[in-house]
Write a protein that holds these residues in place. Structure first.
Motif, PDB file in Angstrom:
ATOM      1  N   GLU A 199       0.807  -1.218   0.000  1.00 43.98           N
ATOM      2  CA  GLU A 199       0.000   0.000   0.000  1.00 43.98           C
ATOM      3  C   GLU A 199       0.841   1.269   0.000  1.00 43.98           C
ATOM      4  O   GLU A 199       0.442   2.297  -0.544  1.00 43.98           O
ATOM      5  CB  GLU A 199      -0.936   0.006   1.210  1.00 43.98           C
ATOM      6  CG  GLU A 199      -2.034  -1.047   1.146  1.00 43.98           C
ATOM      7  CD  GLU A 199      -3.019  -0.915   2.298  1.00 43.98           C
ATOM      8  OE1 GLU A 199      -3.326   0.235   2.686  1.00 43.98           O
ATOM      9  OE2 GLU A 199      -3.471  -1.953   2.817  1.00 43.98           O
ATOM     10  N   LYS A 236      -5.756   7.518  -1.093  1.00 45.62           N
ATOM     11  CA  LYS A 236      -5.730   7.867   0.332  1.00 45.62           C
ATOM     12  C   LYS A 236      -5.613   9.375   0.528  1.00 45.62           C
ATOM     13  O   LYS A 236      -6.227   9.938   1.450  1.00 45.62           O
ATOM     14  CB  LYS A 236      -4.572   7.139   1.021  1.00 45.62           C
ATOM     15  CG  LYS A 236      -4.799   5.643   1.180  1.00 45.62           C
ATOM     16  CD  LYS A 236      -3.624   4.993   1.900  1.00 45.62           C
ATOM     17  CE  LYS A 236      -3.879   3.513   2.155  1.00 45.62           C
ATOM     18  NZ  LYS A 236      -2.750   2.872   2.876  1.00 45.62           N
ATOM     19  N   LEU A 258     -10.211   0.848   2.174  1.00 49.64           N
ATOM     20  CA  LEU A 258      -9.516   2.035   2.645  1.00 49.64           C
ATOM     21  C   LEU A 258     -10.245   2.591   3.866  1.00 49.64           C
ATOM     22  O   LEU A 258     -11.229   2.014   4.326  1.00 49.64           O
ATOM     23  CB  LEU A 258      -9.464   3.094   1.533  1.00 49.64           C
ATOM     24  CG  LEU A 258      -8.826   2.667   0.208  1.00 49.64           C
ATOM     25  CD1 LEU A 258      -8.936   3.799  -0.808  1.00 49.64           C
ATOM     26  CD2 LEU A 258      -7.372   2.264   0.399  1.00 49.64           C
ATOM     27  N   TYR A 293     -10.633   0.894  -2.808  1.00 50.86           N
ATOM     28  CA  TYR A 293      -9.775   1.053  -3.983  1.00 50.86           C
ATOM     29  C   TYR A 293      -9.986  -0.168  -4.866  1.00 50.86           C
ATOM     30  O   TYR A 293      -9.921  -1.315  -4.395  1.00 50.86           O
ATOM     31  CB  TYR A 293      -8.306   1.144  -3.563  1.00 50.86           C
ATOM     32  CG  TYR A 293      -7.329   0.823  -4.675  1.00 50.86           C
ATOM     33  CD1 TYR A 293      -6.904   1.806  -5.554  1.00 50.86           C
ATOM     34  CD2 TYR A 293      -6.841  -0.477  -4.846  1.00 50.86           C
ATOM     35  CE1 TYR A 293      -6.006   1.509  -6.576  1.00 50.86           C
ATOM     36  CE2 TYR A 293      -5.948  -0.780  -5.859  1.00 50.86           C
ATOM     37  CZ  TYR A 293      -5.537   0.214  -6.720  1.00 50.86           C
ATOM     38  OH  TYR A 293      -4.663  -0.092  -7.733  1.00 50.86           O
TER      39      TYR A 293
END
Length: 263
Positions: free
Chosen positions: A190, A200, A224, A230
């Motif tokens: 990530e 994000k 998320l 996502y």
């Protein structure tokens, strides 16, 4: 933030597909994948209200004033059939077909987007984009994209004979990773995946439920913060994955010619 609101009719769905790269690696192998994609479009046409084609439908595309690339007749014909049935079709230009102009809009009636878009569907908030050039890093590709989208460079390219232009472009598209923007398909984590980082950051200032991209070729649904998701749609080269939304989003595969959940 401008957004398009789509009111879903009862029993109707929204479909998403990306990164078909038709034309690669050669016409014979491409045609096999094209036939599978056409069968998929036949499968979804009964309950589809909207189809999002999220970029890189073609491995290379360029429109001259009176010429378009040879091939893809059945794919384009099937897209036209869906549009004639009343299905709304939105086409996002990717890094391989970024020289798309008005052909799909004028001949088929698609709506063509050249950058990210916001949608509201079923009461959910969506950010949709092909994904190339978003987020940190990828500086080599970003510089190359500036060159390819430069009006002067495009003007010079259009004066090449189409046979020469297509040969050069297809070679670069398939051989040069800086141009293609394609990296190793392994998940990087990530903290290193630029589209996850971008999503994000967006959540810090915007309320969104779904971030849906292509480009990365790695099918994935990742939770998320703020209950957002996502989503990368994968591709029609290795995974044959696609997305469908009615009340919630699902990632599915058509790898064996039938619609199944992915993985």
């Amino acid at each position: 933030m401008l957004k398009t609101i789509i009111n879903l009719e009862p029993g109707k769905k929204v479909y998403f597909a990306s990164d078909q790269h038709f034309g690669a690696p050669n016409p014979k192998e491409s045609k096999m994948r094209e036939e599978k994609f056409i069968r998929w479009m036949d499968e979804i046409k009964e309950d589809a209200q909207v189809l999002f084609l999220m970029g890189d439908l073609f491995d290379f595309w360029h429109e001259w004033k009176h010429v378009i690339p040879k091939g893809y007749v059945r794919v384009l014909g099937k897209i036209a059939e869906l549009k004639d049935r009343g299905i709304h079709i939105y086409f996002f230009v990717g890094n391989h077909d970024l020289w798309m102009k008005d052909y799909l809009e004028e001949e088929i009636g698609c709506t063509v987007f050249y950058k990210k878009q916001y949608f509201e569907m079923g009461g959910k908030q969506f950010l949709l984009a092909h994904g190339d050039g978003l987020g940190p890093g990828d500086k080599g590709y970003k510089r190359m994209k500036k060159l390819f989208t430069n009006p002067v460079a495009q003007w010079f390219f259009k004066w090449l004979h189409p046979d020469i232009a297509m040969k050069v472009a297809l070679y670069l598209s398939q051989k040069n990773k800086m141009i293609s923007g394609e990296e190793d398909k392994a998940f990087l984590g990530e903290d290193k995946e630029f589209l996850i980082i971008y999503s994000k950051e967006k959540l810090k200032s915007e309320k969104l439920d779904y971030f849906i991209y292509g480009h990365r070729h790695l099918p994935m649904v990742l939770d998320l913060e703020q209950k957002a998701k996502y989503i990368n749609l994968g591709d029609w080269i290795s995974y044959f994955t696609y997305g469908v939304f009615e009340k919630d989003f699902e990632l599915k595969t058509f790898a064996d010619g039938t619609k199944k959940n992915y993985p």
